[in-house]
Write a protein that holds these residues in place. Structure first.
Motif, short mmCIF file in Angstrom:
data_model
loop_
_atom_site.label_atom_id
_atom_site.label_comp_id
_atom_site.label_asym_id
_atom_site.label_seq_id
_atom_site.Cartn_x
_atom_site.Cartn_y
_atom_site.Cartn_z
N ALA A 33 0.86 -1.19 0.00
CA ALA A 33 0.00 0.00 0.00
C ALA A 33 0.89 1.23 0.00
O ALA A 33 2.09 1.14 0.27
N ASP A 34 0.31 2.37 -0.29
CA ASP A 34 1.07 3.62 -0.27
C ASP A 34 1.66 3.83 1.13
O ASP A 34 0.93 3.80 2.13
N GLY A 35 2.97 4.04 1.19
CA GLY A 35 3.61 4.31 2.46
C GLY A 35 3.84 3.12 3.34
O GLY A 35 4.21 3.27 4.51
N LEU A 86 4.88 0.96 8.36
CA LEU A 86 4.33 2.22 7.88
C LEU A 86 5.40 3.30 7.97
O LEU A 86 6.06 3.45 9.00
N GLY A 131 -5.68 1.58 9.73
CA GLY A 131 -4.40 1.71 9.05
C GLY A 131 -3.51 0.50 9.22
O GLY A 131 -3.94 -0.64 9.07
N ARG A 158 -7.10 6.05 5.82
CA ARG A 158 -7.28 7.38 5.26
C ARG A 158 -7.87 7.31 3.85
O ARG A 158 -8.82 8.01 3.50
N THR A 162 -4.02 3.53 0.83
CA THR A 162 -3.13 3.39 1.99
C THR A 162 -3.46 2.16 2.84
O THR A 162 -2.76 1.88 3.82
#
Length: 331
Positions: A33-35, A86, A131, A158, A162
């Protein structure tokens, strides 16, 4: 109780192996995922890694930082450990080091595993993840599914991009998993999920501190022991119960040490040459757990439940203090 309960009791009884320190090779580095950076770790020799159960985490020691990450793979596959990191933009640099410096084939040092978030036997489970807090929930959902338990997962983030493993979860478990990207659906519907207290359901939640606090508030009327939380940042604490000095006695030798208000028990023990493992120094990892034989503890950690605090038989000496003039520790 459903027929699945004995199976989950057996799963929960699989103890995490005695804590070890290992140098492991990064077999795979990916971005689910992003990040988010996923690392798959294996022993250089290819030998099995220590056993673990859902809820366990390890320390990763790299770049001068030590950080805790949940094991999120398959406990039955002991050839590898899987973690997800993360990138903490406002962090102290540990996650950034892993994201920017660690690559496939590199070696990283780890300590563990340890488990203060174990999956207990229950007729039903409600998993709530925010998250990167989904990572310890992954093996829990798999264990509940394997045992034939009734369960559901509400997973918020979010944005959809993500939310690591969101597609994997929906593909594997279908409608048992509800996804709640905040930019699409708003916050997790905690009132709907937790508004009615249930006596047959264990609630497991991991995520940012705001979510954990909100879940605690919504579960205030639930039965004692129903809610299980995992924190990787310390919970806010009030002032210590005892403002002055106190003493700690080491049961094995009778040695007595004075702990002043501005120092931790851990630092005083270390200065006296008492060997004790520690890692986070903020009451979240559980490494410095110490038995208490006498005295009242001012628990200031983010791990123990209310019942565990009331038992007064263990403490985390990196942050917790005495609520009386003297503690006798099992050291």
């Amino acid at each position: 109780m459903t027929a699945s309960t004995p199976l989950l009791s057996q799963q929960a009884s699989v103890s995490t192996s005695a804590e070890v320190e290992l140098d492991l090779v990064v077999e795979k580095a990916d971005q689910p995922a992003d990040g988010v950076l996923e690392l798959v770790l294996r022993a250089p020799s290819g030998s099995d890694l220590p056993a673990w159960a859902p809820g366990a985490h390890i320390d990763v020691v790299a770049g001068g930082f030590t950080r805790q990450y949940s094991l999120c793979g398959d406990p039955h596959d002991r050839s590898v450990w899987r973690i997800a990191v993360l990138r903490e933009v406002a962090g102290r640099g540990g996650s950034a080091h892993l994201h920017d410096q660690v690559r496939q084939g590199d070696t990283v040092r780890v300590r563990g595993p340890r488990n203060h978030f174990a999956l207990v036997a229950s007729p039903q489970y409600l998993f709530i993840a925010g998250g990167i807090g989904v990572t310890p929930i992954l093996p829990m959902a798999a264990a509940a599914e394997s045992a034939g338990s009734t369960w559901s997962l509400a997973y918020g983030g979010r944005t959809r991009a993500t939310m690591a493993y969101a597609d994997e979860l929906r593909t594997t478990y279908g409608e048992k998993v509800s996804l709640h990207p905040q930019d699409e659906t708003g916050p997790l519907p905690l009132e709907m999920l937790l508004g009615e207290a249930r006596t047959d359901t264990a609630v497991y939640c991991c995520g940012p501190e705001g979510l954990l606090q909100a879940v605690e508030q919504h579960c205030a009327a639930w039965p004692s022991g129903a809610l299980h939380l995992e924190r990787f940042s310390p919970k806010q604490q009030g002032k210590p119960q005892l403002q002055g000095d106190f003493e700690v006695e080491l049961a094995s030798t009778g040695q007595t040490l004075t702990v002043p208000p501005e120092r931790s028990i851990l630092s005083v023990l270390e200065e006296a040459g008492v060997g004790i493992l520690s890692s986070c120094t903020e009451g979240t990892c559980g490494t410095c757990e110490t038995g208490v034989l006498s005295g009242q503890v001012d628990h200031r950690d983010s791990l123990l439940t209310a019942d565990e605090r009331a038992a007064n038989d263990v403490m985390f000496v990196c942050v917790s203090r005495a609520a009386c003039p003297r503690l006798v520790l099992d050291l």
